[in-house]
Design a protein around this motif. Structure first.
Motif, PDB file in Angstrom:
ATOM      1  N   THR A 208     -18.812   2.794   2.849  1.00 23.70           N
ATOM      2  CA  THR A 208     -17.946   3.617   3.677  1.00 23.70           C
ATOM      3  C   THR A 208     -18.840   3.360   4.994  1.00 23.70           C
ATOM      4  OG1 THR A 208     -17.318   4.470   1.366  1.00 23.70           O
ATOM      5  CG2 THR A 208     -17.116   5.383   3.301  1.00 23.70           C
ATOM      6  N   ARG A 209     -20.362   3.799   5.025  1.00 16.04           N
ATOM      7  CA  ARG A 209     -20.948   4.339   6.452  1.00 16.04           C
ATOM      8  C   ARG A 209     -20.712   2.836   7.359  1.00 16.04           C
ATOM      9  NH1 ARG A 209     -25.250   1.421   6.381  1.00 16.04           N
ATOM     10  NH2 ARG A 209     -25.481  -0.237   4.833  1.00 16.04           N
ATOM     11  N   LEU A 210     -20.184   1.687   6.375  1.00 21.42           N
ATOM     12  CA  LEU A 210     -19.778   0.580   7.761  1.00 21.42           C
ATOM     13  C   LEU A 210     -18.762   1.090   8.285  1.00 21.42           C
ATOM     14  CD1 LEU A 210     -21.248  -2.380   5.367  1.00 21.42           C
ATOM     15  CD2 LEU A 210     -22.493  -1.047   7.612  1.00 21.42           C
ATOM     16  N   PHE A 211     -18.046   1.471   8.600  1.00 22.02           N
ATOM     17  CA  PHE A 211     -16.183   2.226   8.725  1.00 22.02           C
ATOM     18  C   PHE A 211     -16.779   3.056   9.508  1.00 22.02           C
ATOM     19  CE2 PHE A 211     -15.625  -0.267   4.756  1.00 22.02           C
ATOM     20  CZ  PHE A 211     -14.541  -0.991   4.940  1.00 22.02           C
ATOM     21  N   SER A 212     -15.555   2.494  10.683  1.00 23.35           N
ATOM     22  CA  SER A 212     -15.180   3.931  12.351  1.00 23.35           C
ATOM     23  C   SER A 212     -14.644   5.004  11.082  1.00 23.35           C
ATOM     24  CB  SER A 212     -14.241   3.582  13.010  1.00 23.35           C
ATOM     25  OG  SER A 212     -15.026   2.133  12.928  1.00 23.35           O
ATOM     26  N   GLU A 213     -14.101   4.950  10.180  1.00 22.40           N
ATOM     27  CA  GLU A 213     -13.284   5.750   9.617  1.00 22.40           C
ATOM     28  C   GLU A 213     -13.069   5.793   8.071  1.00 22.40           C
ATOM     29  OE1 GLU A 213      -8.977   8.759  10.061  1.00 22.40           O
ATOM     30  OE2 GLU A 213      -9.710   6.898  12.001  1.00 22.40           O
ATOM     31  N   ALA A 214     -12.876   7.252   7.380  1.00 18.63           N
ATOM     32  CA  ALA A 214     -12.678   6.698   5.664  1.00 18.63           C
ATOM     33  C   ALA A 214     -11.836   7.699   5.442  1.00 18.63           C
ATOM     34  CB  ALA A 214     -14.474   6.461   4.768  1.00 18.63           C
ATOM     35  N   ARG A 215     -11.424   7.312   4.536  1.00 19.26           N
ATOM     36  CA  ARG A 215     -10.205   8.963   4.485  1.00 19.26           C
ATOM     37  C   ARG A 215      -9.761   8.273   2.510  1.00 19.26           C
ATOM     38  NH1 ARG A 215      -5.136   7.271   8.215  1.00 19.26           N
ATOM     39  NH2 ARG A 215      -5.989   7.586  10.496  1.00 19.26           N
ATOM     40  N   HIS A 216      -9.884   9.476   1.632  1.00 22.14           N
ATOM     41  CA  HIS A 216     -10.567   8.600   0.589  1.00 22.14           C
ATOM     42  C   HIS A 216      -8.867   9.529  -0.751  1.00 22.14           C
ATOM     43  CE1 HIS A 216     -14.259   8.344   1.804  1.00 22.14           C
ATOM     44  NE2 HIS A 216     -13.918   6.992   1.441  1.00 22.14           N
ATOM     45  N   GLY A 217      -8.552   9.153  -1.299  1.00 23.29           N
ATOM     46  CA  GLY A 217      -7.607   9.647  -2.423  1.00 23.29           C
ATOM     47  C   GLY A 217      -6.732   8.709  -2.587  1.00 23.29           C
ATOM     48  N   PRO A 218      -5.627   8.173  -3.792  1.00 26.82           N
ATOM     49  CA  PRO A 218      -4.642   7.465  -3.661  1.00 26.82           C
ATOM     50  C   PRO A 218      -4.150   7.049  -2.856  1.00 26.82           C
ATOM     51  CG  PRO A 218      -4.139  10.374  -5.295  1.00 26.82           C
ATOM     52  CD  PRO A 218      -5.770  10.123  -3.656  1.00 26.82           C
ATOM     53  N   ALA A 219      -3.784   6.210  -3.119  1.00 29.02           N
ATOM     54  CA  ALA A 219      -3.909   4.338  -2.426  1.00 29.02           C
ATOM     55  C   ALA A 219      -2.167   5.165  -2.038  1.00 29.02           C
ATOM     56  CB  ALA A 219      -4.061   2.883  -2.933  1.00 29.02           C
ATOM     57  N   SER A 220      -1.250   4.901  -3.286  1.00 29.07           N
ATOM     58  CA  SER A 220       0.312   5.982  -3.482  1.00 29.07           C
ATOM     59  C   SER A 220      -0.059   6.755  -2.236  1.00 29.07           C
ATOM     60  CB  SER A 220       0.488   5.780  -4.158  1.00 29.07           C
ATOM     61  OG  SER A 220      -0.112   7.252  -5.158  1.00 29.07           O
ATOM     62  N   ARG A 221      -0.913   7.322  -1.722  1.00 26.60           N
ATOM     63  CA  ARG A 221      -0.779   7.995  -0.734  1.00 26.60           C
ATOM     64  C   ARG A 221      -1.257   7.685   0.219  1.00 26.60           C
ATOM     65  NH1 ARG A 221      -3.528  12.857   0.767  1.00 26.60           N
ATOM     66  NH2 ARG A 221      -5.405  12.217  -1.166  1.00 26.60           N
ATOM     67  N   LEU A 222      -2.091   7.407   0.682  1.00 21.24           N
ATOM     68  CA  LEU A 222      -2.692   6.996   1.895  1.00 21.24           C
ATOM     69  C   LEU A 222      -2.109   5.840   2.548  1.00 21.24           C
ATOM     70  CD1 LEU A 222      -7.012   7.566   1.324  1.00 21.24           C
ATOM     71  CD2 LEU A 222      -5.487   9.060   1.916  1.00 21.24           C
ATOM     72  N   VAL A 223      -1.470   4.636   1.744  1.00 25.49           N
ATOM     73  CA  VAL A 223      -1.198   3.901   2.971  1.00 25.49           C
ATOM     74  C   VAL A 223       0.421   4.231   3.399  1.00 25.49           C
ATOM     75  CG1 VAL A 223      -1.185   1.413   2.131  1.00 25.49           C
ATOM     76  CG2 VAL A 223      -2.799   2.443   0.852  1.00 25.49           C
ATOM     77  N   PRO A 224       1.371   4.306   3.026  1.00 31.25           N
ATOM     78  CA  PRO A 224       2.530   4.959   3.426  1.00 31.25           C
ATOM     79  C   PRO A 224       1.967   5.940   4.193  1.00 31.25           C
ATOM     80  CG  PRO A 224       2.183   5.435   0.450  1.00 31.25           C
ATOM     81  CD  PRO A 224       1.254   4.958   1.563  1.00 31.25           C
ATOM     82  N   ASP A 225       1.063   6.695   4.419  1.00 30.15           N
ATOM     83  CA  ASP A 225       0.703   7.626   6.097  1.00 30.15           C
ATOM     84  C   ASP A 225      -0.047   6.721   6.662  1.00 30.15           C
ATOM     85  OD1 ASP A 225       1.804   9.603   4.344  1.00 30.15           O
ATOM     86  OD2 ASP A 225      -0.171  10.836   3.681  1.00 30.15           O
ATOM     87  N   PHE A 226      -0.546   5.991   6.063  1.00 35.88           N
ATOM     88  CA  PHE A 226      -1.330   5.032   7.677  1.00 35.88           C
ATOM     89  C   PHE A 226       0.049   4.462   8.474  1.00 35.88           C
ATOM     90  CE2 PHE A 226      -2.924   1.075   7.656  1.00 35.88           C
ATOM     91  CZ  PHE A 226      -3.469   0.469   8.526  1.00 35.88           C
ATOM     92  N   VAL A 227       0.884   3.440   7.242  1.00 31.87           N
ATOM     93  CA  VAL A 227       1.582   2.841   7.928  1.00 31.87           C
ATOM     94  C   VAL A 227       2.064   3.329   8.913  1.00 31.87           C
ATOM     95  CG1 VAL A 227       3.718   1.126   7.101  1.00 31.87           C
ATOM     96  CG2 VAL A 227       1.618   0.790   6.493  1.00 31.87           C
ATOM     97  N   ASP A 228       2.960   5.060   8.109  1.00 37.69           N
ATOM     98  CA  ASP A 228       4.127   5.053   9.371  1.00 37.69           C
ATOM     99  C   ASP A 228       2.686   5.826  10.609  1.00 37.69           C
ATOM    100  OD1 ASP A 228       5.486   5.785   7.635  1.00 37.69           O
ATOM    101  OD2 ASP A 228       5.061   7.642   6.218  1.00 37.69           O
ATOM    102  N   GLU A 229       1.408   6.339  10.253  1.00 39.56           N
ATOM    103  CA  GLU A 229       0.674   6.183  11.787  1.00 39.56           C
ATOM    104  C   GLU A 229       0.965   4.448  12.751  1.00 39.56           C
ATOM    105  OE1 GLU A 229      -2.848   8.022  11.268  1.00 39.56           O
ATOM    106  OE2 GLU A 229      -2.287   9.412   9.114  1.00 39.56           O
ATOM    107  N   ILE A 230       0.619   3.599  12.347  1.00 40.75           N
ATOM    108  CA  ILE A 230       0.570   2.189  12.487  1.00 40.75           C
ATOM    109  C   ILE A 230       2.411   2.163  13.472  1.00 40.75           C
ATOM    110  CG2 ILE A 230       0.748  -0.237  12.689  1.00 40.75           C
ATOM    111  CD1 ILE A 230      -1.941   1.445  12.577  1.00 40.75           C
TER     112      ILE A 230
END
Length: 234
Positions: A208-230
């Motif tokens: 985790t420490r190697l990433f510019s940013e880290a978000r933690h939680g269920p993939a079924s919530r995090l990934v759709p939100d990320f795709v919406d952002e992009i």
């Protein structure tokens, strides 16, 4: 910031919410069977019938599972993103494809494929592989094995993956432990090439420490939100 080239890496965590067993978690597959017995060339040579039974059960288990919102969101990103999109997975299931992803780089092979250990021919796997199955190309028996990368073997498509990492301006790791190389080193390769890096994981990974940013939680919530952002940046 608009991105021109995105590389996504997915691991067991993205499919866990669909019911696919993970490997390294408490109660995961490696707590139930010895990897030396079912995930090495030596194990297959010693007990091919046992290895076939292990993978036949896993293949049968996929039939009743379905892609979850994280798989569906990545398929949407592939369809709608205007730049270069590369989806690399450590998973051997076919849930990305069933969600609609069309160009999936399976670095650890595919449970639904079979490989001839004699001539290297690849083909769709039947529902049940066995030691009696002959290769359609060379005719040899007792050589058809699951087309998955076992411990001690080189992952597939590494040249392509490193080429895409070199050109990416965003690298995203989803549902990975950060403990299995070479995939665990992709974040460092991406950073060295100037990419922004993002971890989406149920909990902090080993890297985790190697990433510019880290978000933690269920993939079924995090990934759709990320795709919406992009996609909102178009």
């Amino acid at each position: 910031m608009q991105f021109q080239s995105i590389v996504i890496l997915t691991g067991a965590g993205i499919s866990a919410e669909s019911g696919v067993d993970t490997f390294r978690d408490v109660g995961g597959i490696w707590s139930k069977v010895r990897l030396e017995d079912v995930a090495t060339p030596e194990g297959f040579a010693r007990h091919p019938a046992m290895v076939h039974d292990f993978y036949n059960q896993r293949r049968a288990g996929l039939a009743g599972l379905h892609p979850n919102p994280a798989h569906l969101a990545l398929a949407r990103l592939e369809r709608e993103f205007r730049g270069r999109f590369t989806l690399v997975t450590q998973n051997i299931d076919d849930l990305h494809e069933r969600a609609g992803s069309r160009q999936v780089v399976h670095m650890h092979g595919e449970l639904t494929r079979a490989l001839c250990a004699h001539c290297g021919t690849r083909a769709a796997a039947p529902a049940a592989l066995s030691t009696e199955l002959a290769c359609r190309q060379c005719g040899q028996v007792q050589g058809m094995r699951p087309d998955v990368v076992w411990f001690g073997e080189m992952p597939y498509h590494m040249d392509l993956i490193y080429d895409r990492l070199a050109a990416a301006d965003l690298f995203v790791s989803i549902g990975t432990s950060g403990a299995v190389y070479p995939a665990a080193g992709f974040v460092e390769d991406a950073r060295a090439n100037g990419s922004r890096t993002l971890e989406l994981n149920l909990e902090p990974s080993a890297g985790t420490r190697l990433f510019s940013e880290a978000r933690h939680g269920p993939a079924s919530r995090l990934v759709p939100d990320f795709v919406d952002e992009i996609l909102a940046r178009r």
